[in-house]
Design an enzyme around this catalytic site. Sequence first.
Site, PDB file in Angstrom:
ATOM      1  N   TYR A  93      23.531 163.147 -29.248  1.00 18.35           N
ATOM      2  CA  TYR A  93      24.309 162.105 -28.569  1.00 18.35           C
ATOM      3  C   TYR A  93      23.649 161.801 -27.215  1.00 18.35           C
ATOM      4  CZ  TYR A  93      28.729 160.193 -26.608  1.00 18.35           C
ATOM      5  OH  TYR A  93      29.702 159.410 -26.051  1.00 18.35           O
ATOM      6  N   LYS A 145      37.581 161.336 -31.157  1.00 21.56           N
ATOM      7  CA  LYS A 145      37.201 160.676 -32.409  1.00 21.56           C
ATOM      8  C   LYS A 145      38.197 161.009 -33.530  1.00 21.56           C
ATOM      9  CE  LYS A 145      33.883 159.469 -29.739  1.00 21.56           C
ATOM     10  NZ  LYS A 145      32.598 160.144 -29.611  1.00 21.56           N
ATOM     11  N   ARG A 155      47.206 174.728 -14.095  1.00 22.42           N
ATOM     12  CA  ARG A 155      45.796 174.616 -14.446  1.00 22.42           C
ATOM     13  C   ARG A 155      45.440 175.452 -15.668  1.00 22.42           C
ATOM     14  NH1 ARG A 155      43.173 176.763 -10.571  1.00 22.42           N
ATOM     15  NH2 ARG A 155      44.033 175.460  -8.912  1.00 22.42           N
ATOM     16  N   ASP A 157      27.390 170.259 -31.655  1.00 19.05           N
ATOM     17  CA  ASP A 157      28.313 169.152 -31.458  1.00 19.05           C
ATOM     18  C   ASP A 157      28.783 168.771 -32.861  1.00 19.05           C
ATOM     19  OD1 ASP A 157      29.535 166.663 -31.213  1.00 19.05           O
ATOM     20  OD2 ASP A 157      28.235 166.030 -29.562  1.00 19.05           O
TER      21      ASP A 157
HETATM   22  C1  LIG Z   1      31.851 160.452 -28.538  1.00 13.36           C
HETATM   23  C2  LIG Z   1      30.980 161.625 -28.690  1.00 13.36           C
HETATM   24  C3  LIG Z   1      30.906 162.579 -27.691  1.00 13.36           C
HETATM   25  C4  LIG Z   1      31.596 162.436 -26.365  1.00 13.36           C
HETATM   26  O1  LIG Z   1      32.965 162.469 -26.465  1.00 13.36           O
HETATM   27  P1  LIG Z   1      33.897 161.753 -25.382  1.00 13.36           P
HETATM   28  O2  LIG Z   1      35.241 162.261 -25.775  1.00 13.36           O
HETATM   29  O3  LIG Z   1      33.722 160.282 -25.566  1.00 13.36           O
HETATM   30  O4  LIG Z   1      33.456 162.225 -24.047  1.00 13.36           O
HETATM   31  C5  LIG Z   1      30.104 163.677 -27.894  1.00 13.36           C
HETATM   32  N1  LIG Z   1      29.397 163.806 -29.034  1.00 13.36           N
HETATM   33  C6  LIG Z   1      29.455 162.920 -30.015  1.00 13.36           C
HETATM   34  C7  LIG Z   1      28.656 163.133 -31.244  1.00 13.36           C
HETATM   35  C8  LIG Z   1      30.238 161.786 -29.879  1.00 13.36           C
HETATM   36  O5  LIG Z   1      30.248 160.867 -30.845  1.00 13.36           O
END
Ligand SMILES: *Cc1c(COP(=O)(O)O)cnc(C)c1O
Length: 403
Positions: A117, A214, A63, A189
């Site tokens: 988001y 991403k 973990r 973010d």
């Molecule tokens: C896709 C995304 C997320 C979430 O990420 P996941 O890996 O799909 O959970 C958070 N913030 C932004 C700006 C995103 O584009």
Amino acid sequence: MAKTPTDKQNPATKLVTAGRRPEWTGAVVNPPVWRASTHLYPDMAAHKDGPRRNEDGRFFYGRRGGPTQWALADALTEIEPGAAGTMLYPSGVAALAGTLLTVLRPGDVLLMTDNAYDPTRVMGMNLLKDFGVETRFFDPLDVAAFEAMICERSRAVLLEAPGSLTMEVQDVPALTTIARSRGMISVIDNTWASPLGFPALERGVDISVMSLTKHVGGHSDVMMGSASAGTELYARLRRTAQALGQVVSPDDAALVLRGLRTMGVRLKQETSSALEIASWLQSRPEVAGVLCPMLPGSPGHEIWQRDFLGGCGLFSFVLKGGDADGRARFIDALQLFGIGYSFGGFESLVVPVDPAPLRAATPWPSAGMNPADRFGVRLSIGLEDPADLIADLDQAFAEMGKP
Ligand SMILES: *Cc1c(COP(=O)(O)O)cnc(C)c1O
């Protein structure tokens, strides 16, 4: 063999060298996939010592990860100037949840940018609310309104620059300076820019979160998230993540690490293609406005120019008038853009965008926009030849015009 210090390397070089400690990779280039739940201790003394130092690089139990996960976390820390450590999570949303649950307590107020988001907004309005945290939204471009909203109970601010869908670029240095002076923790973010385009901690942010799904993964085949911070907050993130049992698989960590190595060249190409396509869209009679931070005229473009080192392939545009059926004809006619969420993969994507119901602080279409222009389209530009993508958009506009 000593590890080459990365603090003097330029970002492109760091992407190649980061996280490749000889003790984790051995004699091969990439760290092997260490599949391990159990670590065997050689004797009782080692067993007793095992849990004492809770840090990456020290085996304890699966973990807390193993060399493959540590190599990725280490690499992400090295490309984020100012970070002391990085926690990995099974998705970007998990990283945001792990971060917000670390810094917020019942009774606190979270100030959230109104262009965040959507799942982050929902987290604020549901999960965090159930834990006694109140989320209040502020206009992404209104620093004074943000300052005026701060109260005794404001504990943290969640930024996203540029924001999802509508792409306004916030004045992060101004917002974080205010937040810090009022004793608040700032979280960003940073999925859109990554630290290559926006070194968030250097710009005043306390915790930088990314969806590695991403740009970093980059190939639309793996999900992961990260949160990077300085010493004290990293220790707190680590405690919460471990209490929540958050762990990523070594196989996924190896995939993300592979993506990281080419992220720089992919981002450069996608940024250049996106700018070319965004400029072309701006000249089209079907388009009311292009929301692309790299393009003059887009909301917050001057701030992007001042604070950012790069862009990416994700942007939106708004159709001039029209209706949902016309937009559907346009999107259905596209051949090279898959209809799907996410971005930062090697392939281009498209989704319809309707931000109006996702606004709490100020309405959308925003002041200065024609209220009739409200059908949005978001493009994620991949690695195809931009001339082919433009030709595809061109023929789709022709389809849209057909009754
Ligand atoms: C896709 C995304 C997320 C979430 O990420 P996941 O890996 O799909 O959970 C958070 N913030 C932004 C700006 C995103 O584009």
